[in-house]
Scaffold this motif. Structure first.
Motif, short mmCIF file in Angstrom:
data_model
loop_
_atom_site.label_atom_id
_atom_site.label_comp_id
_atom_site.label_asym_id
_atom_site.label_seq_id
_atom_site.Cartn_x
_atom_site.Cartn_y
_atom_site.Cartn_z
N ASN B 31 170.39 -87.21 49.50
CA ASN B 31 170.55 -88.70 50.23
C ASN B 31 171.40 -89.49 49.28
O ASN B 31 171.42 -89.72 48.10
CB ASN B 31 169.14 -89.23 50.24
N PHE B 33 172.88 -93.73 49.58
CA PHE B 33 172.75 -95.01 50.38
C PHE B 33 173.58 -96.14 50.00
O PHE B 33 174.11 -96.35 48.60
CB PHE B 33 171.40 -95.79 50.13
N PHE B 48 173.26 -94.91 55.29
CA PHE B 48 172.56 -93.81 54.44
C PHE B 48 173.18 -92.62 55.07
O PHE B 48 173.48 -92.49 56.27
CB PHE B 48 171.19 -93.86 54.06
N TYR B 50 172.01 -88.31 54.63
CA TYR B 50 171.25 -87.35 54.01
C TYR B 50 171.81 -86.13 53.96
O TYR B 50 170.95 -85.10 53.64
CB TYR B 50 170.04 -87.24 55.14
N SER B 94 169.25 -90.15 46.05
CA SER B 94 167.94 -89.57 45.70
C SER B 94 167.93 -88.26 46.28
O SER B 94 168.76 -87.82 47.04
CB SER B 94 166.82 -90.31 46.50
N ARG B 96 166.07 -85.17 48.15
CA ARG B 96 165.45 -84.89 49.44
C ARG B 96 164.51 -83.93 49.13
O ARG B 96 164.54 -82.85 48.21
CB ARG B 96 166.25 -84.88 50.66
N SER B 98 160.84 -84.52 49.22
CA SER B 98 159.25 -84.94 49.03
C SER B 98 159.23 -86.46 49.70
O SER B 98 160.22 -86.84 50.26
CB SER B 98 158.96 -85.02 47.75
N THR B 99 158.13 -86.72 49.58
CA THR B 99 157.79 -88.06 50.35
C THR B 99 157.76 -89.14 49.22
O THR B 99 157.17 -90.01 49.34
CB THR B 99 156.54 -88.17 51.14
N ALA B 100 158.40 -88.84 48.15
CA ALA B 100 158.23 -89.77 47.10
C ALA B 100 159.56 -89.91 46.12
O ALA B 100 159.86 -89.49 45.16
CB ALA B 100 157.08 -89.25 45.69
N ASP B 101 160.66 -90.22 47.11
CA ASP B 101 161.84 -90.23 46.46
C ASP B 101 162.24 -91.49 45.82
O ASP B 101 162.36 -92.49 46.37
CB ASP B 101 162.97 -89.87 47.72
N THR B 102 162.54 -91.24 44.54
CA THR B 102 163.14 -92.10 43.67
C THR B 102 164.48 -92.40 43.93
O THR B 102 165.24 -91.30 44.01
CB THR B 102 162.80 -91.90 42.14
N GLN B 103 164.93 -93.55 44.00
CA GLN B 103 166.43 -93.96 44.02
C GLN B 103 167.14 -94.13 42.91
O GLN B 103 166.58 -95.07 41.99
CB GLN B 103 166.76 -94.91 45.34
N PHE B 105 170.34 -95.80 41.15
CA PHE B 105 171.26 -96.94 41.53
C PHE B 105 172.69 -96.81 40.58
O PHE B 105 172.50 -96.60 39.28
CB PHE B 105 170.86 -98.29 41.41
#
Lengths: 111, 114
Positions: B31, B33, B48, B50, B94, B96, B98-103, B105
């Motif tokens: 991912n 952004f 963004f 993916y 980030s 991809r 999981s549902t806890a993607d830390t971004q 920067f």
């Protein structure tokens, strides 16, 4: 669209004091994250709390999450001048890891 | 450590110019952004991606386009820069899966359009 809203917009404290900031959001979430941004720089991830968690700690940081009230708080204990920064909450509620950020709380810690 | 780099820290362009902002990440993240940040408005998602060659519009895509030809590189294009596109632009990536993607920067590009 902005999901999270931080409160207060700005906070000024002295070194050694605790700093508390709040975040409210509107729709259901998978997790809520807090980021820090030093002046004019990129954001740095601080802590993540999942929707099934109520409290999480990381060093001097404590985050709480109340999904019934759709709100979170970030507590920085024993603040230091180096904690001076803007703090953003971000919610993840959909797919592809997209985050919705709030407008941020600007924290100034004076020696 | 994840490293996200952006091609310029500061950029000054004239109205009507075509502007390219480049972002590169070195951690094989799927991912990527692009956000713009304006005072009092926080970060707003422009586009963004993916996967390579895949892109999705964010909240404010008008006036922007993107390109992702390689996994590590995500470009933001202002086809004809306007003064209301003066802003701080932040790129993030980030992982991809999981549902806890830390971004993560990049340092940001402060663009001024005259």
């Amino acid at each position: 669209s902005q999901q999270g809203e931080e409160d207060p917009q700005a906070l000024s404290i002295q070194e050694g004091e605790n700093a508390t900031m709040n975040c409210s959001y509107k729709t259901s979430i998978n997790n809520l994250q807090w980021y820090r941004q030093n002046s004019g720089r990129g954001l740095v991830h601080l802590i993540l709390i999942r929707s099934n968690e109520r409290e999480k700690h990381s060093g001097r940081l404590r985050v709480t999450l109340d999904t019934s009230k759709k709100s979170s708080s970030l507590l920085i204990t024993a603040s230091r001048a180096a904690d001076t920064a803007s703090y953003f909450c971000a919610t993840e509620g959909g797919s592809w890891g997209k985050l919705q950020f709030g407008a941020g709380t600007q924290v100034v810690v004076t020696p | 450590d994840v490293k996200v780099t952006q091609s310029s820290r500061y950029l000054v362009k004239r109205t009507g110019e075509k502007v390219f902002l480049e972002c590169v990440q070195d951690m094989d993240h799927e991912n990527m952004f692009w956000y713009r940040q304006d005072p009092g408005l926080g970060l707003r998602l422009i586009y963004f991606s993916y996967d390579v060659k895949m892109k999705e519009k964010g909240d404010i895509p008008e006036g922007y386009s993107v390109s992702r030809e390689k996994k590590e590189r995500f470009s933001l294009i202002l086809e004809s820069a306007s003064t209301n596109q003066t802003s701080m632009y932040l790129c993030a990536s980030s992982l991809r899966g999981s549902t806890a993607d830390t971004q993560y920067f990049g340092p940001g590009t402060r663009l001024t359009v005259l």
